[in-house]
Design a protein around this motif. Sequence first.
Motif, PDB file in Angstrom:
ATOM      1  N   THR A 173      21.242 -31.796 -16.207  1.00  0.00           N
ATOM      2  CA  THR A 173      21.512 -31.714 -14.536  1.00  0.00           C
ATOM      3  C   THR A 173      19.987 -31.619 -14.154  1.00  0.00           C
ATOM      4  O   THR A 173      19.720 -32.250 -13.294  1.00  0.00           O
ATOM      5  CB  THR A 173      22.167 -30.997 -13.975  1.00  0.00           C
ATOM      6  OG1 THR A 173      21.753 -29.716 -14.039  1.00  0.00           O
ATOM      7  CG2 THR A 173      23.940 -30.740 -14.286  1.00  0.00           C
ATOM      8  N   GLY A 174      19.357 -31.100 -14.981  1.00  0.00           N
ATOM      9  CA  GLY A 174      18.038 -30.527 -14.788  1.00  0.00           C
ATOM     10  C   GLY A 174      17.955 -29.979 -12.908  1.00  0.00           C
ATOM     11  O   GLY A 174      16.820 -29.992 -12.797  1.00  0.00           O
ATOM     12  N   LEU A 175      18.913 -29.273 -13.039  1.00  0.00           N
ATOM     13  CA  LEU A 175      18.657 -28.346 -11.915  1.00  0.00           C
ATOM     14  C   LEU A 175      17.846 -26.603 -12.990  1.00  0.00           C
ATOM     15  O   LEU A 175      17.923 -26.783 -13.914  1.00  0.00           O
ATOM     16  CB  LEU A 175      20.007 -27.912 -11.483  1.00  0.00           C
ATOM     17  CG  LEU A 175      20.717 -29.339 -10.618  1.00  0.00           C
ATOM     18  CD1 LEU A 175      22.127 -28.903 -10.450  1.00  0.00           C
ATOM     19  CD2 LEU A 175      19.972 -29.138  -9.775  1.00  0.00           C
ATOM     20  N   SER A 176      17.307 -26.120 -12.412  1.00  0.00           N
ATOM     21  CA  SER A 176      16.840 -24.793 -12.121  1.00  0.00           C
ATOM     22  C   SER A 176      17.968 -23.966 -12.597  1.00  0.00           C
ATOM     23  O   SER A 176      18.870 -24.093 -11.925  1.00  0.00           O
ATOM     24  CB  SER A 176      15.943 -24.242 -11.304  1.00  0.00           C
ATOM     25  OG  SER A 176      15.748 -23.291 -11.692  1.00  0.00           O
ATOM     26  N   THR A 177      17.335 -22.630 -13.878  1.00  0.00           N
ATOM     27  CA  THR A 177      18.892 -21.964 -13.982  1.00  0.00           C
ATOM     28  C   THR A 177      19.172 -20.730 -13.501  1.00  0.00           C
ATOM     29  O   THR A 177      19.876 -20.490 -13.708  1.00  0.00           O
ATOM     30  CB  THR A 177      18.474 -21.656 -15.222  1.00  0.00           C
ATOM     31  OG1 THR A 177      17.361 -20.536 -15.494  1.00  0.00           O
ATOM     32  CG2 THR A 177      18.669 -22.284 -16.477  1.00  0.00           C
ATOM     33  N   ASP A 178      17.895 -20.724 -12.484  1.00  0.00           N
ATOM     34  CA  ASP A 178      18.670 -20.697 -11.125  1.00  0.00           C
ATOM     35  C   ASP A 178      19.500 -20.187  -9.659  1.00  0.00           C
ATOM     36  O   ASP A 178      18.817 -19.436  -7.990  1.00  0.00           O
ATOM     37  CB  ASP A 178      16.825 -19.568 -10.677  1.00  0.00           C
ATOM     38  CG  ASP A 178      15.643 -19.984 -10.495  1.00  0.00           C
ATOM     39  OD1 ASP A 178      16.276 -21.289 -10.245  1.00  0.00           O
ATOM     40  OD2 ASP A 178      14.645 -19.467 -10.093  1.00  0.00           O
ATOM     41  N   THR A 179      19.259 -21.876 -10.022  1.00  0.00           N
ATOM     42  CA  THR A 179      20.404 -22.329  -8.801  1.00  0.00           C
ATOM     43  C   THR A 179      21.693 -21.947  -8.589  1.00  0.00           C
ATOM     44  O   THR A 179      22.161 -21.158  -9.300  1.00  0.00           O
ATOM     45  CB  THR A 179      20.217 -23.942  -9.114  1.00  0.00           C
ATOM     46  OG1 THR A 179      19.428 -24.360  -9.112  1.00  0.00           O
ATOM     47  CG2 THR A 179      21.285 -24.747  -8.140  1.00  0.00           C
ATOM     48  N   PRO A 180      21.803 -20.833  -7.534  1.00  0.00           N
ATOM     49  CA  PRO A 180      22.894 -20.312  -7.081  1.00  0.00           C
ATOM     50  C   PRO A 180      24.543 -21.505  -7.174  1.00  0.00           C
ATOM     51  O   PRO A 180      24.050 -22.825  -6.616  1.00  0.00           O
ATOM     52  CB  PRO A 180      22.759 -19.502  -6.077  1.00  0.00           C
ATOM     53  CG  PRO A 180      21.714 -20.699  -4.701  1.00  0.00           C
ATOM     54  CD  PRO A 180      20.759 -21.088  -6.435  1.00  0.00           C
ATOM     55  N   VAL A 181      25.041 -20.769  -7.461  1.00  0.00           N
ATOM     56  CA  VAL A 181      26.525 -21.749  -8.161  1.00  0.00           C
ATOM     57  C   VAL A 181      27.599 -20.875  -7.324  1.00  0.00           C
ATOM     58  O   VAL A 181      28.032 -20.221  -6.942  1.00  0.00           O
ATOM     59  CB  VAL A 181      27.324 -22.070  -9.719  1.00  0.00           C
ATOM     60  CG1 VAL A 181      28.525 -23.162  -9.012  1.00  0.00           C
ATOM     61  CG2 VAL A 181      26.262 -22.713  -9.377  1.00  0.00           C
ATOM     62  N   VAL A 182      28.080 -21.846  -5.991  1.00  0.00           N
ATOM     63  CA  VAL A 182      29.665 -20.845  -5.178  1.00  0.00           C
ATOM     64  C   VAL A 182      30.672 -21.422  -5.066  1.00  0.00           C
ATOM     65  O   VAL A 182      30.726 -22.751  -4.918  1.00  0.00           O
ATOM     66  CB  VAL A 182      28.815 -20.319  -3.947  1.00  0.00           C
ATOM     67  CG1 VAL A 182      29.757 -19.546  -2.937  1.00  0.00           C
ATOM     68  CG2 VAL A 182      27.642 -19.874  -3.965  1.00  0.00           C
ATOM     69  N   THR A 212      28.169 -21.363   1.374  1.00  0.00           N
ATOM     70  CA  THR A 212      27.155 -21.260   0.451  1.00  0.00           C
ATOM     71  C   THR A 212      26.328 -20.306   1.234  1.00  0.00           C
ATOM     72  O   THR A 212      25.235 -19.816   1.136  1.00  0.00           O
ATOM     73  CB  THR A 212      27.140 -22.646  -0.180  1.00  0.00           C
ATOM     74  OG1 THR A 212      28.189 -23.201  -0.719  1.00  0.00           O
ATOM     75  CG2 THR A 212      25.838 -22.105  -1.007  1.00  0.00           C
ATOM     76  N   SER A 213      26.208 -21.005   2.768  1.00  0.00           N
ATOM     77  CA  SER A 213      25.034 -20.674   3.719  1.00  0.00           C
ATOM     78  C   SER A 213      25.701 -19.253   4.025  1.00  0.00           C
ATOM     79  O   SER A 213      24.380 -17.958   4.208  1.00  0.00           O
ATOM     80  CB  SER A 213      24.690 -21.335   4.432  1.00  0.00           C
ATOM     81  OG  SER A 213      24.205 -22.647   4.803  1.00  0.00           O
ATOM     82  N   THR A 214      26.779 -18.923   3.484  1.00  0.00           N
ATOM     83  CA  THR A 214      26.647 -17.326   3.743  1.00  0.00           C
ATOM     84  C   THR A 214      26.651 -16.644   3.148  1.00  0.00           C
ATOM     85  O   THR A 214      26.196 -15.029   3.065  1.00  0.00           O
ATOM     86  CB  THR A 214      28.542 -17.241   4.447  1.00  0.00           C
ATOM     87  OG1 THR A 214      28.482 -18.332   5.250  1.00  0.00           O
ATOM     88  CG2 THR A 214      28.607 -15.743   4.539  1.00  0.00           C
ATOM     89  N   THR A 215      26.871 -16.685   1.456  1.00  0.00           N
ATOM     90  CA  THR A 215      25.876 -16.545   0.304  1.00  0.00           C
ATOM     91  C   THR A 215      24.486 -16.152   0.461  1.00  0.00           C
ATOM     92  O   THR A 215      24.043 -14.566  -0.335  1.00  0.00           O
ATOM     93  CB  THR A 215      26.466 -16.595  -1.068  1.00  0.00           C
ATOM     94  OG1 THR A 215      26.184 -17.778  -0.665  1.00  0.00           O
ATOM     95  CG2 THR A 215      28.462 -16.899  -0.606  1.00  0.00           C
ATOM     96  N   GLN A 216      23.808 -16.677   0.753  1.00  0.00           N
ATOM     97  CA  GLN A 216      23.391 -17.003   0.584  1.00  0.00           C
ATOM     98  C   GLN A 216      21.604 -16.476   2.316  1.00  0.00           C
ATOM     99  O   GLN A 216      21.188 -16.337   1.957  1.00  0.00           O
ATOM    100  CB  GLN A 216      21.937 -18.028   0.619  1.00  0.00           C
ATOM    101  CG  GLN A 216      22.375 -19.209  -0.237  1.00  0.00           C
ATOM    102  CD  GLN A 216      22.574 -18.351  -2.204  1.00  0.00           C
ATOM    103  OE1 GLN A 216      21.575 -17.472  -2.341  1.00  0.00           O
ATOM    104  NE2 GLN A 216      23.511 -18.115  -2.393  1.00  0.00           N
TER     105      GLN A 216
END
Length: 251
Positions: free
Chosen positions: A3-12, A222-226
């Motif tokens: 995916t090219g996403l950073s490994t610390d990208t949150p997944v909810v 997702t915004s709530t978890t962040q």
Amino acid sequence: NQTGLSTDTPVVICGADTQVGLMGLGAWDPGDVGIVAGWSSPLQMVTSKPIFSPEAATWAGWYAAPNKWVLESSGGDIGNGYSWLVNTIWGKAAKAYAQADFAAKAIPPGAEGTLAVLGPSRMDMRRLGLFTGGLLFPTPVSFHQKSRGHLIRASLEAGAYTIRANLEQTETLSGEKATTIAIGGGMSKSAVFVSILANVLGRNVSLSKESATSAFGAYLCTSTTQGHFTSLRSAIASARDRLDLIEFQNN
């Protein structure tokens, strides 16, 4: 790597599509009803306990919030049937749906006797399969010529009455009248359809500014978890600020 996403990208994990769509419509309290009118048109009412149809006609399930449930009575593929009709008449024209809305707006309620039976009906999980349908209008056509607007108006009215039948089924099973009714999804982009729906229901309907209500609901979760919202409830309350009230015309 794929995916090219950073490994610390949150997944909810947010919830099922329609339940999350209800969040995007600001539904939270028991009695709140949301309609995610896209390809299909599921109608769900938030409940404080699971409610089951004695005839197994409807669905019950968890809401995507603690200690809440939903009662669902789906209208089937209202949006898919409407899309088929618009594409059949206008093809892939860039402004086909805008032209359809314009044509339908010029036709009086009842579409002058034109009827559309394109599949959607009151939910009944005991009766599944293929049925005969189509478009009906007074004949001979030499005396009762019907335009594209008549066919489109009939399709929109059929969808609105389908939603009404499912809302009434939900209210009967729950024993409660809907306290709020909100709509989103692709069909909500049709101003004519939303107006017809409010008048067919005889009730005010809240229209989401975000037609992609399931995606918007997932954003709220997702915004709530962040930490962007203090709670899921406050996130859903913010969705109510993005609703426009569509009043029915009592005439």
